[in-house]
Design a protein around this motif. Structure first.
Motif, mmCIF file in Angstrom:
data_model
loop_
_atom_site.group_PDB
_atom_site.id
_atom_site.type_symbol
_atom_site.label_atom_id
_atom_site.label_comp_id
_atom_site.label_asym_id
_atom_site.label_seq_id
_atom_site.Cartn_x
_atom_site.Cartn_y
_atom_site.Cartn_z
ATOM 1 N N GLY A 27 -3.550 39.076 3.274
ATOM 2 C CA GLY A 27 -2.232 38.798 3.832
ATOM 3 C C GLY A 27 -1.438 37.780 3.039
ATOM 4 N N GLU A 28 -2.061 37.171 2.032
ATOM 5 C CA GLU A 28 -1.387 36.186 1.196
ATOM 6 C C GLU A 28 -0.956 36.842 -0.107
ATOM 7 O OE1 GLU A 28 -4.072 32.971 0.613
ATOM 8 O OE2 GLU A 28 -4.291 32.568 2.751
ATOM 9 N N ALA A 29 0.157 36.371 -0.654
ATOM 10 C CA ALA A 29 0.650 36.907 -1.917
ATOM 11 C C ALA A 29 -0.327 36.562 -3.025
ATOM 12 C CB ALA A 29 2.021 36.336 -2.227
ATOM 13 N N PRO A 30 -0.615 37.523 -3.916
ATOM 14 C CA PRO A 30 -1.539 37.246 -5.017
ATOM 15 C C PRO A 30 -0.925 36.260 -6.005
ATOM 16 C CG PRO A 30 -0.594 39.427 -5.239
ATOM 17 C CD PRO A 30 -0.138 38.884 -3.917
ATOM 18 N N ALA A 31 -1.783 35.495 -6.662
ATOM 19 C CA ALA A 31 -1.324 34.524 -7.664
ATOM 20 C C ALA A 31 -0.818 35.278 -8.882
ATOM 21 C CB ALA A 31 -2.466 33.605 -8.050
ATOM 22 N N GLU A 32 0.245 34.760 -9.435
ATOM 23 C CA GLU A 32 0.819 35.427 -10.605
ATOM 24 C C GLU A 32 0.279 34.851 -11.878
ATOM 25 O OE1 GLU A 32 5.026 35.480 -10.407
ATOM 26 O OE2 GLU A 32 5.005 36.378 -8.434
ATOM 27 N N LEU A 35 -6.300 49.268 4.132
ATOM 28 C CA LEU A 35 -6.298 47.959 3.491
ATOM 29 C C LEU A 35 -5.170 47.872 2.474
ATOM 30 C CD1 LEU A 35 -8.118 45.390 3.275
ATOM 31 C CD2 LEU A 35 -9.172 46.492 1.329
ATOM 32 N N CYS A 36 -4.447 46.769 2.470
ATOM 33 C CA CYS A 36 -3.367 46.545 1.499
ATOM 34 C C CYS A 36 -4.000 46.300 0.136
ATOM 35 C CB CYS A 36 -2.514 45.346 1.923
ATOM 36 S SG CYS A 36 -1.216 44.941 0.738
ATOM 37 N N LEU A 37 -3.628 47.098 -0.847
ATOM 38 C CA LEU A 37 -4.212 46.971 -2.177
ATOM 39 C C LEU A 37 -3.562 45.850 -2.979
ATOM 40 C CD1 LEU A 37 -4.655 50.719 -3.102
ATOM 41 C CD2 LEU A 37 -6.349 49.120 -2.248
ATOM 42 N N ASN A 38 -2.426 45.362 -2.538
ATOM 43 C CA ASN A 38 -1.752 44.278 -3.259
ATOM 44 C C ASN A 38 -2.450 42.940 -3.017
ATOM 45 O OD1 ASN A 38 0.336 43.262 -4.929
ATOM 46 N ND2 ASN A 38 1.399 42.527 -3.123
ATOM 47 N N CYS A 39 -2.792 42.649 -1.766
ATOM 48 C CA CYS A 39 -3.428 41.369 -1.432
ATOM 49 C C CYS A 39 -4.896 41.540 -1.040
ATOM 50 C CB CYS A 39 -2.673 40.681 -0.307
ATOM 51 S SG CYS A 39 -2.723 41.569 1.258
ATOM 52 N N ALA A 95 0.843 -1.195 0.000
ATOM 53 C CA ALA A 95 0.000 0.000 0.000
ATOM 54 C C ALA A 95 0.879 1.247 0.000
ATOM 55 C CB ALA A 95 -0.904 -0.002 1.228
ATOM 56 N N ARG A 96 0.469 2.228 -0.735
ATOM 57 C CA ARG A 96 1.219 3.485 -0.806
ATOM 58 C C ARG A 96 0.879 4.366 0.379
ATOM 59 N NH1 ARG A 96 1.455 6.243 -6.671
ATOM 60 N NH2 ARG A 96 3.574 5.530 -6.994
ATOM 61 N N LYS A 97 1.889 4.990 0.910
ATOM 62 C CA LYS A 97 1.675 5.941 1.986
ATOM 63 C C LYS A 97 1.469 7.320 1.370
ATOM 64 C CE LYS A 97 4.425 3.676 5.529
ATOM 65 N NZ LYS A 97 5.558 3.833 6.448
ATOM 66 N N THR A 98 0.470 7.984 1.820
ATOM 67 C CA THR A 98 0.244 9.338 1.340
ATOM 68 C C THR A 98 0.686 10.311 2.418
ATOM 69 O OG1 THR A 98 -2.007 9.327 2.176
ATOM 70 C CG2 THR A 98 -1.705 8.683 -0.116
ATOM 71 N N THR A 99 1.439 11.280 2.019
ATOM 72 C CA THR A 99 1.882 12.302 2.965
ATOM 73 C C THR A 99 1.186 13.606 2.633
ATOM 74 O OG1 THR A 99 3.754 12.864 1.565
ATOM 75 C CG2 THR A 99 4.136 11.251 3.291
ATOM 76 N N GLN A 100 0.654 14.226 3.637
ATOM 77 C CA GLN A 100 -0.003 15.504 3.437
ATOM 78 C C GLN A 100 0.975 16.610 3.755
ATOM 79 O OE1 GLN A 100 -3.465 15.581 5.854
ATOM 80 N NE2 GLN A 100 -4.590 14.174 4.547
ATOM 81 N N ARG A 101 1.139 17.475 2.821
ATOM 82 C CA ARG A 101 2.032 18.612 3.025
ATOM 83 C C ARG A 101 1.203 19.811 3.452
ATOM 84 N NH1 ARG A 101 5.787 18.167 -2.349
ATOM 85 N NH2 ARG A 101 6.546 16.087 -1.925
ATOM 86 N N SER A 102 1.664 20.481 4.460
ATOM 87 C CA SER A 102 0.966 21.681 4.899
ATOM 88 C C SER A 102 1.514 22.850 4.090
ATOM 89 C CB SER A 102 1.158 21.918 6.393
ATOM 90 O OG SER A 102 2.529 22.060 6.680
ATOM 91 N N ALA A 103 0.857 23.113 2.993
ATOM 92 C CA ALA A 103 1.279 24.179 2.099
ATOM 93 C C ALA A 103 0.929 25.519 2.739
ATOM 94 C CB ALA A 103 0.598 24.050 0.752
ATOM 95 N N GLU A 104 1.912 26.121 3.359
ATOM 96 C CA GLU A 104 1.703 27.404 4.002
ATOM 97 C C GLU A 104 1.695 28.498 2.932
ATOM 98 O OE1 GLU A 104 4.104 30.129 7.129
ATOM 99 O OE2 GLU A 104 3.920 28.003 7.598
ATOM 100 N N PRO A 105 0.662 29.351 2.908
ATOM 101 C CA PRO A 105 0.602 30.391 1.880
ATOM 102 C C PRO A 105 1.743 31.398 2.044
ATOM 103 C CG PRO A 105 -1.142 30.686 3.489
ATOM 104 C CD PRO A 105 -0.466 29.393 3.817
#
Length: 57
Positions: free
Chosen positions: A52-57, A44-48, A3-13
């Motif tokens: 608080g998260e970086a906008p997608a490029e 308010l930050c106009l970039n995000c 059986a394959r082990k699945t690892t969950q990555r905590s993708a921090e923004p």
């Protein structure tokens, strides 16, 4: 078959580079005809857009 082990990555923004993840930026307040600086105000930050998260490029 094993059986394959699945690892969950905590993708921090990624934090916004302008507000450093807070969602707010400070702006200098000007008054009078000579536009004298009297203090600072948060806004308010106009970039995000306050997330608080970086906008997608």
């Amino acid at each position: 078959m094993a059986a394959r082990k699945t690892t969950q990555r905590s993708a921090e923004p990624v934090k916004c580079s302008v507000c450093h993840g807070s969602g707010e930026v400070s702006r200098t307040v000007h008054v009078g005809r000579k536009r004298r600086a009297v203090g600072q105000q948060t806004g308010l930050c106009l970039n995000c857009l306050g997330s608080g998260e970086a906008p997608a490029e």
